[in-house]
Design an enzyme around this catalytic site. Structure first.
Site, mmCIF file in Angstrom:
data_model
loop_
_atom_site.group_PDB
_atom_site.id
_atom_site.type_symbol
_atom_site.label_atom_id
_atom_site.label_comp_id
_atom_site.label_asym_id
_atom_site.label_seq_id
_atom_site.Cartn_x
_atom_site.Cartn_y
_atom_site.Cartn_z
ATOM 1 C CG ASP A 78 2.986 8.902 -37.045
ATOM 2 O OD1 ASP A 78 3.821 7.998 -37.188
ATOM 3 O OD2 ASP A 78 3.103 10.033 -37.549
ATOM 4 C CB ILE A 79 5.191 12.263 -33.375
ATOM 5 C CG1 ILE A 79 5.207 11.493 -32.041
ATOM 6 C CG2 ILE A 79 5.517 13.735 -33.135
ATOM 7 C CD1 ILE A 79 6.563 11.493 -31.363
ATOM 8 C CG ASN A 136 16.837 14.766 -37.003
ATOM 9 O OD1 ASN A 136 17.709 15.117 -36.231
ATOM 10 N ND2 ASN A 136 17.091 14.058 -38.098
ATOM 11 C CG HIS A 158 19.884 12.786 -34.401
ATOM 12 N ND1 HIS A 158 18.908 12.087 -35.066
ATOM 13 C CD2 HIS A 158 20.875 13.012 -35.297
ATOM 14 C CE1 HIS A 158 19.295 11.889 -36.326
ATOM 15 N NE2 HIS A 158 20.493 12.437 -36.495
ATOM 16 C CG ASP A 170 17.048 10.673 -28.917
ATOM 17 O OD1 ASP A 170 16.431 10.194 -29.894
ATOM 18 O OD2 ASP A 170 18.268 10.537 -28.742
ATOM 19 C CD GLU A 176 7.753 9.133 -37.190
ATOM 20 O OE1 GLU A 176 7.402 9.571 -38.291
ATOM 21 O OE2 GLU A 176 8.815 8.496 -37.011
ATOM 22 N NE ARG A 190 -6.526 15.868 -29.834
ATOM 23 C CZ ARG A 190 -6.475 17.177 -29.674
ATOM 24 N NH1 ARG A 190 -5.514 17.893 -30.247
ATOM 25 N NH2 ARG A 190 -7.365 17.805 -28.908
#
Length: 361
Positions: free
Chosen positions: A219-220, A227, A232, A236, A262, A281
């Site tokens: 997960d980010i 954002n 956006h 992306d 994400e 990572r």
């Protein structure tokens, strides 16, 4: 979360047809021509038999990387053979016989269909080869017919060959086009359009087979900030960059899915999954995105226990991800295989930001 293994795309149509054509059809043609009676003094059918046998042998014996050359070489050689017989058809040994005319009328449409599918990945090449073969066979049959060779009441055999050839080529090209559109639609159905990774649907539809050794959920961290700060498009770009790093790290040894938003799911195939996850990572943490934006990843990784289904392993990896978030993010947490789902981090760092929620995987 299903407990199904790695999804594999089926072999391309031209590869499937190639194996069938060279390893089944050509040997069958070779056998049929060997048993036919074309006359001992006429070399046309024996030479055609040798050509079919040579094509089948080369496709079987040569390594896979050379099979592309085999299909092109065989097609060009077959056309050259037909043109050669047509050019020297005035010579007594190469004048047509009823058996040879039957072979021409029987195998021309079959060959056109097979070549269209054999070159399904190169439709323009397939069209060029088939048009050339049709014209060559039309010329050959015309040469034989003007020399007095006819079959029953059919007086315009060259026109018949041309018409049948055009109809077969059109039908085969239509089928190949429909097949290409179908497979493109299937790929779109199971691929995430932004990252190119397999999507959640693909994970749910994975076929039965050997289960993956490791399961990881990534997960980010604080992704909403990207954002909020940069919009956006920047969001992306970050997602695509993470997907690229993941694919490079796996190097074809495993599968990667965009689970949603994400979040990503990885099924590394090798035994060095902890090192792979830590490498992903580190790479993401070292990158700088639009406007100096930096992001980090948190990940949970576990190894499946003996006989454990994938759903249980996924649950444990997802809980390890939550433990990584609780421990401060930007780290990989390893959950013990077959053990209870971890609720929180239970040990000190192992190496850098690689930690364990139980025995090291």
């Amino acid at each position: 979360m299903p407990h199904r293994p790695h999804i594999q795309d089926p072999a391309p149509l031209h590869d499937q047809v190639g194996r069938l054509y060279f390893r089944v059809v050509l040997p069958a043609v070779m056998g049929a021509l060997t048993l036919s009676r074309g006359g001992q003094d006429n070399p046309v059918l024996p030479l055609l038999t040798v050509l079919a046998g040579l094509g089948a042998a080369l496709h079987l014996l040569l390594p896979a990387r050379l099979r592309d050359a085999v299909r092109y070489g065989f097609a060009v050689t077959a056309i050259a053979f037909v043109l050669g017989v047509a050019a020297f058809g005035h010579l007594p040994p190469l004048r047509g016989t009823p058996a040879q005319l039957s072979v021409a009328l029987l195998f021309t449409p079959a060959t056109l269909m097979a070549w269209t599918l054999l070159f399904a990945d190169r439709p323009r090449t397939a069209l060029a080869l088939n048009v050339t073969l049709t014209l060559s066979m039309t010329l050959l049959v015309w040469r034989w017919q003007v020399q007095g060779l006819q079959s029953g009441p059919l007086l315009n055999l060259p026109l018949l060959v041309a018409v049948i050839g055009a109809a077969v080529v059109y039908s085969a090209l239509t089928f190949a086009h429909m097949n290409a559109r179908y497979h493109a639609g299937e790929q779109e159905r199971v691929r995430d359009p932004l990252t190119g990774l397999l999507n959640r649907r693909a994970l749910h539809e994975r076929p039965d087979g050997p289960e993956p050794l490791h399961v990881a959920v990534l997960d980010i961290d604080h992704f909403k900030r990207v954002n909020d700060t940069h919009g956006h498009l920047a969001e992306d770009r970050v997602l695509r960059a993470v997907a690229d790093v993941i694919q490079d790290a796996l190097a074809g040894q495993g599968e990667a899915y965009r689970w949603g938003g994400e979040e990503f799911v990885l099924l590394p195939a090798g035994s060095d999954a902890p090192a792979v996850l830590e490498g992903v990572r580190r790479e993401i943490a070292a990158r700088q995105f639009t406007g100096g934006q930096r992001v980090t990843l948190s990940a949970g990784l576990t190894r499946r226990g003996d006989g454990e289904d994938l759903a249980r392993a996924f649950e444990r990896a997802d809980a390890a991800l939550r433990a990584a978030k609780d421990a401060g993010r930007d780290r990989v947490v390893l959950a013990a295989p077959g053990g209870p789902v971890p609720r929180r981090l239970t040990s000190a760092p192992l190496a850098g930001n690689l930690l364990s929620a139980g025995p090291v995987v």
